[in-house]
Design a protein around this motif. Structure first.
Motif, PDB file in Angstrom:
ATOM      1  N   SER A 155      -2.847 -18.093  15.726  1.00  0.00           N
ATOM      2  CA  SER A 155      -4.194 -17.498  16.323  1.00  0.00           C
ATOM      3  C   SER A 155      -4.180 -16.410  17.370  1.00  0.00           C
ATOM      4  CB  SER A 155      -4.816 -18.814  16.842  1.00  0.00           C
ATOM      5  OG  SER A 155      -5.036 -19.706  15.909  1.00  0.00           O
ATOM      6  N   SER A 156      -3.033 -15.650  17.385  1.00  0.00           N
ATOM      7  CA  SER A 156      -2.963 -14.501  18.077  1.00  0.00           C
ATOM      8  C   SER A 156      -3.862 -13.529  17.664  1.00  0.00           C
ATOM      9  CB  SER A 156      -1.912 -13.957  18.495  1.00  0.00           C
ATOM     10  OG  SER A 156      -0.718 -15.040  18.833  1.00  0.00           O
ATOM     11  N   LYS A 157      -4.299 -12.534  18.718  1.00  0.00           N
ATOM     12  CA  LYS A 157      -5.010 -11.625  18.280  1.00  0.00           C
ATOM     13  C   LYS A 157      -4.252 -10.453  18.144  1.00  0.00           C
ATOM     14  CE  LYS A 157      -9.230  -8.657  19.758  1.00  0.00           C
ATOM     15  NZ  LYS A 157     -10.103  -8.263  21.066  1.00  0.00           N
ATOM     16  N   VAL A 158      -4.266  -9.970  16.739  1.00  0.00           N
ATOM     17  CA  VAL A 158      -3.289  -9.216  16.221  1.00  0.00           C
ATOM     18  C   VAL A 158      -3.549  -7.809  15.533  1.00  0.00           C
ATOM     19  CG1 VAL A 158      -1.174  -8.988  14.537  1.00  0.00           C
ATOM     20  CG2 VAL A 158      -1.522 -11.182  15.657  1.00  0.00           C
ATOM     21  N   ILE A 159      -3.225  -6.693  16.083  1.00  0.00           N
ATOM     22  CA  ILE A 159      -3.563  -5.345  15.146  1.00  0.00           C
ATOM     23  C   ILE A 159      -2.104  -5.046  14.603  1.00  0.00           C
ATOM     24  CG2 ILE A 159      -3.323  -4.144  17.337  1.00  0.00           C
ATOM     25  CD1 ILE A 159      -5.518  -2.393  16.158  1.00  0.00           C
ATOM     26  N   LEU A 160      -2.420  -4.414  13.281  1.00  0.00           N
ATOM     27  CA  LEU A 160      -1.287  -3.852  12.577  1.00  0.00           C
ATOM     28  C   LEU A 160      -1.658  -2.285  12.453  1.00  0.00           C
ATOM     29  CD1 LEU A 160       1.310  -3.627  10.698  1.00  0.00           C
ATOM     30  CD2 LEU A 160      -0.228  -4.605   8.967  1.00  0.00           C
ATOM     31  N   LEU A 161      -0.726  -1.458  13.078  1.00  0.00           N
ATOM     32  CA  LEU A 161      -1.005   0.035  13.082  1.00  0.00           C
ATOM     33  C   LEU A 161      -0.182   0.508  12.087  1.00  0.00           C
ATOM     34  CD1 LEU A 161      -0.871   0.550  17.080  1.00  0.00           C
ATOM     35  CD2 LEU A 161      -2.870   0.051  15.724  1.00  0.00           C
ATOM     36  N   GLU A 162      -0.875   1.473  11.230  1.00  0.00           N
ATOM     37  CA  GLU A 162      -0.196   2.004  10.054  1.00  0.00           C
ATOM     38  C   GLU A 162      -0.528   3.468  10.003  1.00  0.00           C
ATOM     39  OE1 GLU A 162       1.793   3.510   7.115  1.00  0.00           O
ATOM     40  OE2 GLU A 162       2.285   1.445   7.926  1.00  0.00           O
ATOM     41  N   LYS A 163       0.554   4.404   9.895  1.00  0.00           N
ATOM     42  CA  LYS A 163       0.523   5.746   9.967  1.00  0.00           C
ATOM     43  C   LYS A 163      -0.209   6.366   8.666  1.00  0.00           C
ATOM     44  CE  LYS A 163       3.545   9.718  10.301  1.00  0.00           C
ATOM     45  NZ  LYS A 163       5.023  10.114  10.495  1.00  0.00           N
ATOM     46  N   ASN A 164      -0.119   5.779   7.448  1.00  0.00           N
ATOM     47  CA  ASN A 164      -0.830   6.056   6.155  1.00  0.00           C
ATOM     48  C   ASN A 164      -2.124   5.605   5.976  1.00  0.00           C
ATOM     49  OD1 ASN A 164       1.853   7.700   5.472  1.00  0.00           O
ATOM     50  ND2 ASN A 164       2.816   5.599   5.239  1.00  0.00           N
ATOM     51  N   ARG A 165      -2.554   5.876   4.901  1.00  0.00           N
ATOM     52  CA  ARG A 165      -3.909   5.295   4.581  1.00  0.00           C
ATOM     53  C   ARG A 165      -3.913   4.085   3.921  1.00  0.00           C
ATOM     54  NH1 ARG A 165      -3.496   9.926   0.889  1.00  0.00           N
ATOM     55  NH2 ARG A 165      -3.641   9.152  -1.285  1.00  0.00           N
ATOM     56  N   GLN A 166      -2.529   3.580   3.490  1.00  0.00           N
ATOM     57  CA  GLN A 166      -2.248   2.285   2.860  1.00  0.00           C
ATOM     58  C   GLN A 166      -1.140   1.843   3.405  1.00  0.00           C
ATOM     59  OE1 GLN A 166      -1.240   4.494  -1.197  1.00  0.00           O
ATOM     60  NE2 GLN A 166      -0.615   2.290  -1.232  1.00  0.00           N
ATOM     61  N   LEU A 167      -0.922   0.420   3.121  1.00  0.00           N
ATOM     62  CA  LEU A 167       0.177  -0.347   3.675  1.00  0.00           C
ATOM     63  C   LEU A 167       1.370  -0.222   2.410  1.00  0.00           C
ATOM     64  CD1 LEU A 167      -1.554  -3.650   5.066  1.00  0.00           C
ATOM     65  CD2 LEU A 167      -0.619  -1.549   6.300  1.00  0.00           C
ATOM     66  N   GLY A 168       2.499  -0.567   2.860  1.00  0.00           N
ATOM     67  CA  GLY A 168       3.451  -0.804   1.901  1.00  0.00           C
ATOM     68  C   GLY A 168       4.014   0.199   1.089  1.00  0.00           C
ATOM     69  N   ARG A 169       3.940   1.429   1.504  1.00  0.00           N
ATOM     70  CA  ARG A 169       4.268   2.740   0.657  1.00  0.00           C
ATOM     71  C   ARG A 169       5.645   2.553   0.108  1.00  0.00           C
ATOM     72  NH1 ARG A 169       1.713   8.222   2.197  1.00  0.00           N
ATOM     73  NH2 ARG A 169       2.484   8.807   0.395  1.00  0.00           N
ATOM     74  N   LYS A 170       6.668   2.244   1.266  1.00  0.00           N
ATOM     75  CA  LYS A 170       7.866   2.083   0.678  1.00  0.00           C
ATOM     76  C   LYS A 170       8.301   0.868  -0.269  1.00  0.00           C
ATOM     77  CE  LYS A 170      12.595   2.532   2.379  1.00  0.00           C
ATOM     78  NZ  LYS A 170      13.333   2.886   3.567  1.00  0.00           N
ATOM     79  N   LEU A 171       7.575  -0.272   0.135  1.00  0.00           N
ATOM     80  CA  LEU A 171       7.510  -1.312  -0.592  1.00  0.00           C
ATOM     81  C   LEU A 171       7.452  -1.084  -2.205  1.00  0.00           C
ATOM     82  CD1 LEU A 171       8.301  -4.499  -0.577  1.00  0.00           C
ATOM     83  CD2 LEU A 171       5.623  -4.844  -0.390  1.00  0.00           C
ATOM     84  N   LEU A 172       6.347  -0.340  -2.414  1.00  0.00           N
ATOM     85  CA  LEU A 172       6.026   0.228  -3.617  1.00  0.00           C
ATOM     86  C   LEU A 172       7.126   0.846  -4.708  1.00  0.00           C
ATOM     87  CD1 LEU A 172       2.517   1.164  -3.439  1.00  0.00           C
ATOM     88  CD2 LEU A 172       3.018  -0.803  -4.340  1.00  0.00           C
ATOM     89  N   LEU A 173       8.100   1.482  -3.839  1.00  0.00           N
ATOM     90  CA  LEU A 173       9.076   2.126  -4.407  1.00  0.00           C
ATOM     91  C   LEU A 173      10.332   1.293  -4.646  1.00  0.00           C
ATOM     92  CD1 LEU A 173       9.008   5.461  -2.273  1.00  0.00           C
ATOM     93  CD2 LEU A 173       7.894   5.198  -4.527  1.00  0.00           C
ATOM     94  N   THR A 174      10.548   0.175  -4.059  1.00  0.00           N
ATOM     95  CA  THR A 174      11.987  -0.514  -4.080  1.00  0.00           C
ATOM     96  C   THR A 174      11.799  -1.166  -5.612  1.00  0.00           C
ATOM     97  OG1 THR A 174      10.575  -2.560  -3.586  1.00  0.00           O
ATOM     98  CG2 THR A 174      11.502  -1.335  -1.773  1.00  0.00           C
ATOM     99  N   GLY A 175      13.125  -1.119  -6.010  1.00  0.00           N
ATOM    100  CA  GLY A 175      13.501  -1.810  -7.048  1.00  0.00           C
ATOM    101  C   GLY A 175      12.999  -0.871  -8.474  1.00  0.00           C
ATOM    102  N   GLY A 176      12.882   0.283  -8.068  1.00  0.00           N
ATOM    103  CA  GLY A 176      12.326   1.307  -9.200  1.00  0.00           C
ATOM    104  C   GLY A 176      10.814   0.768  -9.365  1.00  0.00           C
ATOM    105  N   GLY A 177      10.138   0.418  -8.455  1.00  0.00           N
ATOM    106  CA  GLY A 177       8.832  -0.119  -8.780  1.00  0.00           C
ATOM    107  C   GLY A 177       8.499  -1.449  -9.260  1.00  0.00           C
TER     108      GLY A 177
END
Length: 400
Positions: A26-48
């Protein structure tokens, strides 16, 4: 100025998992992302396909990593069983492939990302937010104030996903040398003629290091599991730091094309076969040992005519064949930096508490994922680091 209990910087797998773990308390948490979407590198892993983790038992898994003592606590805090249960509870099942590699049953990395992002309901997400400064009191860009900060900005590979050298200057935390890891290699020789050809079950070596695995020829050099994993050993053996300059690479690697035979066994086999199959042309005989599309290139490197019958090959030519089959050398001039999968080096582990991921120099500052001086080989090992250290950082920051 907006205020939060915890600010997580970086929306990759480590940052997302840190935000999820932190928000559970229940912490007040903010996630700051440089891109317009999350996980761009995750999408590339394992050849997609997203090689989520490696299912080896934890003790055996830890032995894969040079930094196993540091990783021990995070791996036992967020185990593979916990990770897979996390996804399965959201309806995503898995398949296990060779060497204990785990992929989503759908074989789509976007399905892994969807489960992760669906768990961020209690987290404020700020997209297109590039963190440029973190000043005293954890004031970020003069816009956000946080009680605690988790940095999960990744390394320097795949800059199109938001990774940048600038991320290392956000704090004064000491760093080790930053280098390319798990990278294809660029060769001095033009290999475009055999681009796309794979050598199966070979051994590649550099100095005293040897790695077994497939090798794939590309238009600019070499790739494939054997080369990718060997590149780490090469990179670590060379003195350079990407924060100052790139690597000056001029080395030689060797490929053992016939692991199943020693030189002596090949010599004996050649002696017998060249007599029994004397009318067979050399290019056809070599199909016993080499991928068909590679034979012409191999013979050119040996300086031999593939049309020559075995009975006409003299002792000198036979010895040349044996040497090339056991030690096929190529000069390497660089790393293919655009395709390097991980970063070697990062935040010095000696200044991070392995039981919490908190800096021992700056209270309430935490690190997770590839920004740390942590890395493993291919096969799901690096995402395992991201998820486990991210979970531990988020949990620790929210509990303290």
């Amino acid at each position: 100025m907006d205020e939060y209990d915890i600010a997580v910087i970086g929306g990759g797998p480590a940052g997302i998992m840190a935000a999820i773990a932190a928000s559970r308390n229940s912490s007040k948490v903010i996630l700051l992302e440089k891109n317009r979407q999350l996980g761009r590198k995750l999408l590339l892993t394992g050849g997609g396909r997203c090689n989520i983790t490696n299912l080896k038992p934890i003790k055996k898994l830890l032995n894969i990593y040079p930094q196993k003592n540091f990783l021990k606590h995070s791996f036992f805090t967020f185990t593979n069983e916990m990770l897979l249960s996390f996804f399965q509870e959201k309806g995503l099942d898995f398949i296990e492939e060779d060497d204990n590699r785990i992929f989503p049953e759908t074989e789509k990395s976007r399905d892994v990302l969807k489960v992760l992002t669906d768990c961020l309901d209690d987290v404020v997400i700020s997209y297109n937010f590039e963190v440029k400064t973190i000043t005293e009191g954890f004031i970020i860009n003069d816009k956000i104030k946080a009680d605690k900060v988790i940095i999960a900005t990744g390394g320097v590979t795949y800059p199109q996903t938001g990774c940048s050298m600038k991320n290392y200057s956000l704090t004064s935390q000491p760093l080790t040398d930053i280098k390319y890891g798990l990278s294809p290699l660029i060769t001095k020789k033009d290999l475009s003629r055999i681009a796309g050809i794979t050598l199966y079950d070979v051994a590649v070596s550099y100095q005293k290091s040897k790695i077994k695995g497939n090798v794939l020829f590309s238009h600019v050099g070499l790739t494939g599991p054997g080369i990718i994993n060997l590149s780490n050993l090469i990179s670590e053996s060379i003195t350079y730091n990407l924060l100052e300059r790139g690597p000056d690479l001029d080395i030689e690697i060797a490929i053992d094309l016939c692991q199943d035979f020693t030189r002596e066994e090949l010599s004996e086999k050649f002696t017998n076969d060249f007599q029994l199959k004397g009318k067979t042309m050399l290019k056809n005989y070599l199909k016993l040992f080499l991928t068909n599309g590679f034979i012409g290139f191999f013979l050119d490197e040996c300086g031999l005519d593939g049309e020559t019958q075995l009975s006409r090959i003299n002792k000198k030519a036979k010895n040349r064949l044996i040497e090339k089959l056991k030690r096929f050398t190529l000069e390497i001039t660089g790393f293919n930096e655009d395709l390097a999968k991980v970063t070697i080096g990062g935040v010095d582990l000696s200044n991070v508490n392995a039981k919490t991921m908190e800096s021992t120099l700056t209270p309430n500052l935490y690190f997770a994922g590839e920004v740390l001086d942590l890395h493993g080989p291919t096969g799901g090992y690096n995402l395992k680091i991201a998820f486990s250290t991210g979970f531990l950082a988020g949990l620790s920051a929210s509990e303290k």
